[in-house]
Design a protein around this motif. Structure first.
Motif, short mmCIF file in Angstrom:
data_model
loop_
_atom_site.label_atom_id
_atom_site.label_comp_id
_atom_site.label_asym_id
_atom_site.label_seq_id
_atom_site.Cartn_x
_atom_site.Cartn_y
_atom_site.Cartn_z
N ASP A 257 34.53 102.65 -10.52
CA ASP A 257 33.39 101.84 -10.04
C ASP A 257 32.40 102.70 -9.27
OD1 ASP A 257 34.56 99.65 -11.15
OD2 ASP A 257 35.47 98.93 -9.29
N GLU A 258 32.89 103.65 -8.50
CA GLU A 258 32.01 104.48 -7.69
C GLU A 258 31.23 105.47 -8.54
OE1 GLU A 258 30.15 105.31 -4.18
OE2 GLU A 258 31.60 103.72 -4.63
N LYS A 259 31.79 105.86 -9.67
CA LYS A 259 31.11 106.82 -10.54
C LYS A 259 29.96 106.19 -11.32
CE LYS A 259 34.85 110.13 -11.37
NZ LYS A 259 35.75 110.71 -12.40
N VAL A 260 29.97 104.86 -11.45
CA VAL A 260 28.90 104.19 -12.18
C VAL A 260 27.60 104.34 -11.41
CG1 VAL A 260 28.06 101.99 -13.05
CG2 VAL A 260 30.50 102.55 -13.21
N ASP A 261 26.59 104.83 -12.09
CA ASP A 261 25.28 105.05 -11.47
C ASP A 261 24.39 103.84 -11.71
OD1 ASP A 261 23.04 106.03 -10.28
OD2 ASP A 261 22.67 107.64 -11.73
N ASN A 262 24.19 103.06 -10.64
CA ASN A 262 23.34 101.87 -10.74
C ASN A 262 21.94 102.12 -10.22
OD1 ASN A 262 25.47 100.27 -11.75
ND2 ASN A 262 26.28 99.98 -9.68
N THR A 263 21.62 103.38 -9.90
CA THR A 263 20.31 103.67 -9.32
C THR A 263 19.22 103.83 -10.36
OG1 THR A 263 20.84 106.03 -9.29
CG2 THR A 263 21.38 104.74 -7.32
N VAL B 297 29.93 98.38 6.33
CA VAL B 297 30.94 97.33 6.18
C VAL B 297 31.57 97.39 4.78
CG1 VAL B 297 31.32 94.83 6.18
CG2 VAL B 297 29.80 95.86 7.87
N ARG B 298 30.75 97.64 3.78
CA ARG B 298 31.28 97.77 2.41
C ARG B 298 32.26 98.91 2.31
NH1 ARG B 298 29.93 100.90 -2.00
NH2 ARG B 298 30.33 99.96 -4.06
N SER B 299 31.90 100.07 2.86
CA SER B 299 32.80 101.21 2.83
C SER B 299 34.08 100.94 3.63
CB SER B 299 32.08 102.44 3.39
OG SER B 299 32.95 103.54 3.47
N LEU B 300 33.92 100.27 4.77
CA LEU B 300 35.07 99.93 5.59
C LEU B 300 36.05 99.05 4.81
CD1 LEU B 300 36.15 100.10 8.63
CD2 LEU B 300 35.18 97.82 8.87
N THR B 301 35.50 98.13 4.02
CA THR B 301 36.35 97.20 3.27
C THR B 301 37.02 97.87 2.08
OG1 THR B 301 34.85 95.41 3.91
CG2 THR B 301 36.36 94.97 2.09
N ARG B 302 36.30 98.73 1.39
CA ARG B 302 36.81 99.31 0.14
C ARG B 302 37.81 100.43 0.36
NH1 ARG B 302 34.02 98.30 -4.57
NH2 ARG B 302 34.33 100.42 -5.34
N VAL B 303 37.57 101.30 1.33
CA VAL B 303 38.43 102.48 1.44
C VAL B 303 39.19 102.58 2.77
CG1 VAL B 303 37.04 103.83 -0.17
CG2 VAL B 303 36.48 103.88 2.24
N TYR B 304 38.72 101.90 3.82
CA TYR B 304 39.41 101.98 5.10
C TYR B 304 40.45 100.87 5.27
CZ TYR B 304 36.31 105.58 6.99
OH TYR B 304 35.63 106.76 7.22
N LEU B 305 40.12 99.68 4.81
CA LEU B 305 41.01 98.53 5.01
C LEU B 305 42.41 98.76 4.47
CD1 LEU B 305 41.59 95.63 5.84
CD2 LEU B 305 40.48 94.85 3.72
N PRO B 306 42.59 99.33 3.26
CA PRO B 306 43.97 99.54 2.80
C PRO B 306 44.79 100.46 3.70
CG PRO B 306 42.40 99.74 0.98
CD PRO B 306 41.60 99.69 2.24
N ILE B 307 44.10 101.32 4.46
CA ILE B 307 44.81 102.28 5.31
C ILE B 307 45.05 101.73 6.71
CG2 ILE B 307 44.70 104.61 6.31
CD1 ILE B 307 42.98 105.43 3.93
N ILE B 308 44.02 101.14 7.32
CA ILE B 308 44.14 100.72 8.73
C ILE B 308 44.74 99.33 8.87
CG2 ILE B 308 42.21 102.18 9.40
CD1 ILE B 308 40.41 99.74 9.44
#
Length: 450
Positions: free
Chosen positions: A136-142, A23-34
């Motif tokens: 934001d995606e490059k930040v390593d929070n692990t 759901v997070r991925s769908l919101t961040r990268v798919y929503l602007p397209i679909i």
């Protein structure tokens, strides 16, 4: 679409579990397209659940989402184009019905790793928002500062005293987390797109690769091939009609493996000391068992067996290559479990040759005892060895106790202690006279007797 009607029914089929990461991925990268409608339709379908029969009606989902037929069809097409939904039209004698297969979205990292998809997303977001998303995606929070002192599952098991049941109370789950799915994820998957690009000059189509994907994965896993090495094998065995020749690939790999056994210098050998205890953490690499787990997880079964053989100046026989290939094709165990099987038979049981029957028997036993990876395989070996040692000790103690029992003392007969008395001459003379009188009467009554 003239044959589409709001009153027609449909069913949903899930390819895999859709979780909050999806759901997070769908919101961040798919929503602007679909767009909003397709995004809402996907989430609604993702939460409705699978059905065996087409019991859902289009009119119901349209009412729930306040969407008309035209908007629905456009939203569905966007989901199809982005690989989130596949639509199947099913024509029956009574009516037309539909089936929608729902696929989880790519992770944000995987989406941004694709040149085409990331370029499309940048087109919709603009450079500023797109660069912020990438940052934001490059930040390593692990990597969390501090020492990880968390307990493992096996620490908990060691503190609890319980009886393991023979089987779980439920036999099926709604989640598609089956053993075959785990094996497919654990096995090095094929990058079909990459293989298709590399084999483009040989006119091998992508659908041909997809048709033979399972067999190619078997050979890749068995021999530990990279995608590039597999491409070279396919190129060397391609038929004149641009088809993949699986028998030729198998023969080619077998010949190369035999040749490598002959030419390889016996300088690299694996330290295969028998484990003293089963590992409880993958991070513990000091004990031999953890080393074996690491080797089993990173080595192809044929290479694993070849290293074991070379340590004893031996080699892998042709029947063993075929037996391992057949076991891999059954897709019941992961390569790392098969490696531990080879370790037990070759190192622990000291077998100099293996056959398909032995491997199938051992794999079947391990599957029934819940062995799914290298760690659980070594732990099962440890439990079984303890049971065997306990039985041997008990049997030995019982035999020793039987041989050391106090022997019974024999009782001498009473007559042994009895003593005879002497007879006088007169008594003896009287006894002889009585005996002669008895004989005389017997002869008188029976004159024929002598």
């Amino acid at each position: 679409m003239a044959d589409f009607s709001n009153q027609q029914r449909y069913r949903l089929i899930y390819d895999d579990l859709i979780d909050m990461t999806s759901v997070r991925s769908l919101t961040r990268v798919y929503l602007p397209i679909i767009g909003r409608d397709a995004y809402t339709l996907y989430l609604a379908w993702a939460t409705m659940g699978e059905t065996i029969q087409p019991k859902h009606r289009h009119v119901d989902i349209l009412d729930q989402l306040a969407m008309n037929q035209h908007s629905f069809l456009i939203a569905r097409e966007k989901l199809e184009a982005m690989g989130l939904v596949k639509t199947f039209k099913q024509t029956t004698n009574f009516a037309t019905q539909w089936a929608y297969q729902i696929f989880p979205p790519l992770t944000t990292h995987a989406f941004l790793s694709d040149v085409l998809l990331s370029s499309l997303l940048a087109h919709y977001l603009g450079d500023e928002l797109f660069n912020d998303l990438v940052s934001d995606e490059k930040v390593d929070n692990t990597n969390i500062p501090g020492d990880d002192v968390s307990k493992t599952f096996f620490d908990l098991v060691g503190q609890e005293s319980f009886i393991k049941r023979n089987h779980a109370p439920l036999t099926e789950t709604n989640e598609k987390n089956t053993l075959s799915t785990n094996i497919r994820k654990a096995t090095k998957s094929l990058d079909v797109n990459l293989l298709s690009d590399m084999l483009q000059s040989y006119n091998i189509k992508q659908n041909v690769l997809q048709k033979n994907e399972v067999d190619l994965m078997v050979y890749k896993s068995l021999y530990g091939l990279t995608d590039l090495e597999l491409v070279r094998v396919i190129q060397a065995t391609t038929t004149p009609t641009q088809q993949i020749n699986l028998p030729a690939i198998k023969k080619h790999l077998e010949n190369n493996f035999k040749q490598s056994q002959i030419s390889q210098v016996r300088s690299t050998k694996i330290d295969m000391n028998e484990p003293t205890k089963a590992p409880t953490s993958a991070k513990n690499t000091d004990d031999p068992a953890s080393k074996i787990v690491q080797i089993a997880q990173s080595t192809a079964p044929l290479s694993f067996l070849k290293n074991l053989r070379q340590k004893k100046n031996g080699f892998v026989a042709d029947n063993e290559i075929k037996a391992l290939s057949d076991i891999i094709q059954m897709k019941l165990v992961t390569p790392e479990v098969l490696n531990i099987t080879l370790y037990e038979l070759t190192v622990i049981e000291k077998r100099t040759t293996l056959n398909k029957t032995i491997l199938q028997t051992l794999v079947n036993d391990w599957l029934q005892n819940g062995v799914t990876d290298a760690v659980s395989a070594l732990q099962y070996l440890q439990r079984r060895n303890k049971k065997q040692q306990t039985r041997t000790t008990q049997s030995s103690n019982k035999k020793w106790s039987n041989t050391n029992k106090n022997s019974k003392q024999e009782t001498r007969p009473d007559w042994e202690n009895q003593h005879g008395t002497s007879v006088s001459q007169s008594d003896a003379k009287s006894a002889r006279a009585a005996l002669e009188a008895i004989r005389a009467r017997r002869n008188k009554n029976n004159p024929k007797e002598t």
